[in-house]
Design an enzyme around this catalytic site. Structure first.
Site, PDB file in Angstrom:
ATOM      1  N   CYS A 109      -9.222 -12.235   8.708  1.00 45.31           N
ATOM      2  CA  CYS A 109      -9.788 -12.544   7.397  1.00 45.31           C
ATOM      3  C   CYS A 109     -11.126 -13.257   7.478  1.00 45.31           C
ATOM      4  O   CYS A 109     -11.609 -13.769   6.482  1.00 45.31           O
ATOM      5  CB  CYS A 109      -8.801 -13.393   6.593  1.00 45.31           C
ATOM      6  N   GLY A 110     -11.708 -13.349   8.640  1.00 45.61           N
ATOM      7  CA  GLY A 110     -12.956 -14.073   8.773  1.00 45.61           C
ATOM      8  C   GLY A 110     -12.703 -15.570   8.837  1.00 45.61           C
ATOM      9  O   GLY A 110     -11.571 -16.034   8.914  1.00 45.61           O
TER      10      GLY A 110
END
Length: 259
Positions: A109-110
């Site tokens: 998800c970063g």
């Protein structure tokens, strides 16, 4: 493994003439880094000085705190790329597993969430105090750097990271297509040789990102010089740990970030 290969091109001049030429280009390969049997990262890099790269990468990632914690480095070539298997001492296992856990969440998800942001901007250790580097020493190293860049002279497409004495003498250099990789290779080479900065400075043929500041601080470098500009985060991180930052280092002038 050598760092470049020859490739055939067609050179077209502005006036329309064309000729076949051969030109060297740097090698770029996937480098799979495994620590204690765990696949940790795949980096795109020039496949030379890989033992130095693995050691410097482990130190920069804070998987180890000192070179003695690296038990072995084993490199293998495959048709798809290079595999570098690193064995860390048992005492490093908790740090390795914790970092792998964070990297797994990062990749999905970063850099999201408070915990991941804290991991991304972990506090840096204060760098050792040292006398200021004279401007003449920096200009001396800048003038000599090209003579220490055989891969870039051949290809025009490689970054360099140099260890320089306080007098501006270039003591060691590593090259790579990636600026981060070149610095990791230099840090690893120094660690393997038991060499320190000894009041000297690092000279990088690149812009100054915050990751390069972190690598410098973690290697206990007191002064970092880069040929291109710095980002605001790089400057903030350098100030926070006491690292002297010199940027836009050119033959006619340098910019030193004010304390």
């Amino acid at each position: 493994m050598k760092g470049a290969i020859s490739v055939d091109f067609v050179r077209t001049a502005r006036e329309g003439s064309a000729e076949a030429i051969a030109r060297s280009v740097p090698l770029e390969r996937p480098i799979a880094l495994e620590f204690n049997g765990i696949g940790y990262a795949v980096m795109m890099a020039t496949p030379c000085d890989l033992e130095d790269f693995a050691v410097g990468f482990a130190l920069s990632e804070r998987l180890v705190s000192r070179p003695a914690e690296i038990v072995d480095v084993d490199c293998h070539s495959t048709a798809q790329g290079e595999i570098v298997r690193v064995t860390l001492s048992a005492e490093c296992a908790p740090a390795l597993f914790e970092r792998v856990r964070h990297r797994t969440s990062d990749s999905s998800c970063g850099l999201c969430g408070i915990e991941n942001l804290e991991q991304a901007l972990r506090p840096l250790p204060p760098v050792p105090a040292q006398p200021p580097i004279a401007a003449d020493a920096i200009f001396r190293a800048l003038g000599a750097l090209r003579d220490h860049q055989p891969l870039n002279r051949e290809t025009g497409a490689a970054h360099a990271a140099a260890r320089c004495s306080a007098a501006g003498v270039i003591l060691d250099v590593r090259e790579d297509v990636g600026r981060h990789n070149a610095f990791d290779k230099l840090i690893g080479a120094m660690a393997r040789a038991g060499a320190g900065w000894d009041g000297g400075f690092a000279l990088l043929s690149s812009r100054c990102s915050y990751e390069l500041v972190e690598k410098a601080a973690l290697s206990r470098c007191g002064t970092l010089v880069t040929i291109s500009a710095a980002t605001d985060l790089a400057i903030a991180r350098a100030k926070a740990c006491g690292l002297t930052l010199v940027v836009l280092a050119r033959p006619d002038a340098i910019l030193t970030v004010s304390a």
